[in-house]
Design a protein around this motif. Structure first.
Motif, PDB file in Angstrom:
ATOM      1  N   TRP A 209      36.444  37.420  52.933  1.00 31.37           N
ATOM      2  CA  TRP A 209      36.538  38.099  51.636  1.00 31.37           C
ATOM      3  C   TRP A 209      36.380  39.612  51.717  1.00 31.37           C
ATOM      4  O   TRP A 209      36.543  40.306  50.712  1.00 31.37           O
ATOM      5  CB  TRP A 209      35.473  37.542  50.687  1.00 31.37           C
ATOM      6  CG  TRP A 209      35.732  36.148  50.250  1.00 31.37           C
ATOM      7  CD1 TRP A 209      35.171  35.003  50.745  1.00 31.37           C
ATOM      8  CD2 TRP A 209      36.630  35.715  49.230  1.00 31.37           C
ATOM      9  NE1 TRP A 209      35.654  33.901  50.105  1.00 31.37           N
ATOM     10  CE2 TRP A 209      36.557  34.315  49.160  1.00 31.37           C
ATOM     11  CE3 TRP A 209      37.490  36.385  48.364  1.00 31.37           C
ATOM     12  CZ2 TRP A 209      37.313  33.569  48.264  1.00 31.37           C
ATOM     13  CZ3 TRP A 209      38.240  35.640  47.461  1.00 31.37           C
ATOM     14  CH2 TRP A 209      38.146  34.250  47.424  1.00 31.37           C
ATOM     15  N   GLU A 210      36.043  40.152  52.882  1.00 34.96           N
ATOM     16  CA  GLU A 210      35.661  41.553  52.949  1.00 34.96           C
ATOM     17  C   GLU A 210      36.779  42.544  52.625  1.00 34.96           C
ATOM     18  O   GLU A 210      36.506  43.717  52.387  1.00 34.96           O
ATOM     19  CB  GLU A 210      35.033  41.881  54.306  1.00 34.96           C
ATOM     20  CG  GLU A 210      35.973  41.803  55.478  1.00 34.96           C
ATOM     21  CD  GLU A 210      35.246  41.982  56.807  1.00 34.96           C
ATOM     22  OE1 GLU A 210      34.050  42.324  56.792  1.00 34.96           O
ATOM     23  OE2 GLU A 210      35.887  41.758  57.836  1.00 34.96           O
ATOM     24  N   ASP A 211      38.025  42.091  52.573  1.00 38.27           N
ATOM     25  CA  ASP A 211      39.101  42.998  52.161  1.00 38.27           C
ATOM     26  C   ASP A 211      39.078  43.230  50.648  1.00 38.27           C
ATOM     27  O   ASP A 211      39.648  44.207  50.159  1.00 38.27           O
ATOM     28  CB  ASP A 211      40.464  42.461  52.596  1.00 38.27           C
ATOM     29  CG  ASP A 211      40.800  41.103  52.007  1.00 38.27           C
ATOM     30  OD1 ASP A 211      39.870  40.281  51.812  1.00 38.27           O
ATOM     31  OD2 ASP A 211      41.989  40.851  51.747  1.00 38.27           O
ATOM     32  N   LEU A 212      38.374  42.366  49.891  1.00 38.23           N
ATOM     33  CA  LEU A 212      38.327  42.465  48.431  1.00 38.23           C
ATOM     34  C   LEU A 212      36.936  42.773  47.887  1.00 38.23           C
ATOM     35  O   LEU A 212      36.803  43.153  46.726  1.00 38.23           O
ATOM     36  CB  LEU A 212      38.800  41.143  47.801  1.00 38.23           C
ATOM     37  CG  LEU A 212      40.203  40.681  48.161  1.00 38.23           C
ATOM     38  CD1 LEU A 212      40.459  39.302  47.588  1.00 38.23           C
ATOM     39  CD2 LEU A 212      41.241  41.682  47.667  1.00 38.23           C
TER      40      LEU A 212
ATOM     41  N   LYS B  83      40.303  40.660  39.446  1.00 36.28           N
ATOM     42  CA  LYS B  83      41.506  39.828  39.483  1.00 36.28           C
ATOM     43  C   LYS B  83      41.884  39.327  40.874  1.00 36.28           C
ATOM     44  O   LYS B  83      42.150  38.137  41.049  1.00 36.28           O
ATOM     45  CB  LYS B  83      42.687  40.565  38.832  1.00 36.28           C
ATOM     46  CG  LYS B  83      42.565  40.620  37.314  1.00 36.28           C
ATOM     47  CD  LYS B  83      43.696  41.409  36.703  1.00 36.28           C
ATOM     48  CE  LYS B  83      44.989  40.644  36.874  1.00 36.28           C
ATOM     49  NZ  LYS B  83      46.132  41.304  36.223  1.00 36.28           N
ATOM     50  N   PRO B  84      41.905  40.189  41.909  1.00 37.83           N
ATOM     51  CA  PRO B  84      42.272  39.670  43.244  1.00 37.83           C
ATOM     52  C   PRO B  84      41.308  38.601  43.750  1.00 37.83           C
ATOM     53  O   PRO B  84      41.727  37.656  44.418  1.00 37.83           O
ATOM     54  CB  PRO B  84      42.241  40.910  44.132  1.00 37.83           C
ATOM     55  CG  PRO B  84      42.411  42.067  43.203  1.00 37.83           C
ATOM     56  CD  PRO B  84      41.762  41.647  41.920  1.00 37.83           C
ATOM     57  N   ILE B  85      40.021  38.729  43.412  1.00 40.84           N
ATOM     58  CA  ILE B  85      39.050  37.724  43.831  1.00 40.84           C
ATOM     59  C   ILE B  85      39.327  36.410  43.121  1.00 40.84           C
ATOM     60  O   ILE B  85      39.343  35.338  43.731  1.00 40.84           O
ATOM     61  CB  ILE B  85      37.602  38.201  43.570  1.00 40.84           C
ATOM     62  CG1 ILE B  85      37.265  39.374  44.487  1.00 40.84           C
ATOM     63  CG2 ILE B  85      36.605  37.092  43.811  1.00 40.84           C
ATOM     64  CD1 ILE B  85      37.455  40.700  43.878  1.00 40.84           C
TER      65      ILE B  85
ATOM     66  N   VAL C 248      25.071  39.815  46.757  1.00 44.38           N
ATOM     67  CA  VAL C 248      25.611  40.673  45.706  1.00 44.38           C
ATOM     68  C   VAL C 248      26.991  41.110  46.169  1.00 44.38           C
ATOM     69  O   VAL C 248      27.131  41.744  47.217  1.00 44.38           O
ATOM     70  CB  VAL C 248      24.709  41.895  45.449  1.00 44.38           C
ATOM     71  CG1 VAL C 248      25.292  42.752  44.323  1.00 44.38           C
ATOM     72  CG2 VAL C 248      23.283  41.462  45.128  1.00 44.38           C
ATOM     73  N   GLU C 249      27.995  40.721  45.404  1.00 46.90           N
ATOM     74  CA  GLU C 249      29.376  41.099  45.710  1.00 46.90           C
ATOM     75  C   GLU C 249      29.785  42.200  44.750  1.00 46.90           C
ATOM     76  O   GLU C 249      29.668  42.052  43.533  1.00 46.90           O
ATOM     77  CB  GLU C 249      30.321  39.918  45.511  1.00 46.90           C
ATOM     78  CG  GLU C 249      30.062  38.733  46.387  1.00 46.90           C
ATOM     79  CD  GLU C 249      31.040  37.601  46.115  1.00 46.90           C
ATOM     80  OE1 GLU C 249      31.800  37.672  45.134  1.00 46.90           O
ATOM     81  OE2 GLU C 249      31.037  36.647  46.894  1.00 46.90           O
ATOM     82  N   ARG C 250      30.282  43.285  45.292  1.00 41.68           N
ATOM     83  CA  ARG C 250      30.832  44.356  44.469  1.00 41.68           C
ATOM     84  C   ARG C 250      32.344  44.326  44.653  1.00 41.68           C
ATOM     85  O   ARG C 250      32.843  44.511  45.757  1.00 41.68           O
ATOM     86  CB  ARG C 250      30.242  45.693  44.875  1.00 41.68           C
ATOM     87  CG  ARG C 250      28.798  45.818  44.455  1.00 41.68           C
ATOM     88  CD  ARG C 250      28.164  47.149  44.872  1.00 41.68           C
ATOM     89  NE  ARG C 250      26.807  47.211  44.378  1.00 41.68           N
ATOM     90  CZ  ARG C 250      25.765  46.609  44.961  1.00 41.68           C
ATOM     91  NH1 ARG C 250      25.949  45.897  46.052  1.00 41.68           N
ATOM     92  NH2 ARG C 250      24.555  46.711  44.450  1.00 41.68           N
TER      93      ARG C 250
END
Length: 91
Positions: free
Chosen positions: A65-68, A15-17, A6-8
Motif C-alpha cells: 500500500w505504500e504507493d498510496l 479514492k485510490p485506497i 495510522v494511515e495518511r
C-alpha cells in the motif's frame, strides 16, 4: 502484539485506497490480523488496530500500500494489559 496503524492518504485523497480495497481487499499476509478501523471526518487518515507477531510482520502489507499511503506504526497494549504491568501501591 497489537499495533495502531495510522494511515495518511497521499494527497489527502481516499479514492485510490478505496478503489484498491474494492479490487484487491485488504491484501493481508497470513500472519497479520485486522481488528478494526476508523476514518477521520476529513477522510485524510485511517486508524487501524492490527495484530501481528512482530512489527516486522507488518512490512509486507505496508509494501503493498505504500504507493498510496504513508504509515505510522505504534505498538499498543489493551488497557487491561497496560494496567497489569503497573504495581499496585495500595497496601
Amino acid at each position: 502484539m497489537l499495533f495502531m496503524v495510522v494511515e495518511r492518504f497521499r494527497g489527502g485523497d481516499p479514492k485510490p485506497i478505496g478503489e484498491g480495497f474494492r479490487r484487491e481487499g485488504r491484501m493481508l499476509p497470513t500472519d497479520l490480523i485486522y481488528q478494526t478501523s476508523w476514518i477521520d471526518s476529513a477522510a485524510g487518515r485511517c486508524f487501524q488496530i492490527m495484530e501481528a507477531p512482530s512489527v516486522e510482520a507488518l512490512n509486507e502489507w505496508i509494501r503493498r500500500w505504500e504507493d498510496l499511503v504513508d504509515f505510522e506504526i505504534v505498538p499498543v497494549l489493551t488497557s487491561a494489559e497496560y494496567w497489569a504491568t503497573i504495581p499496585n501501591d495500595s497496601n
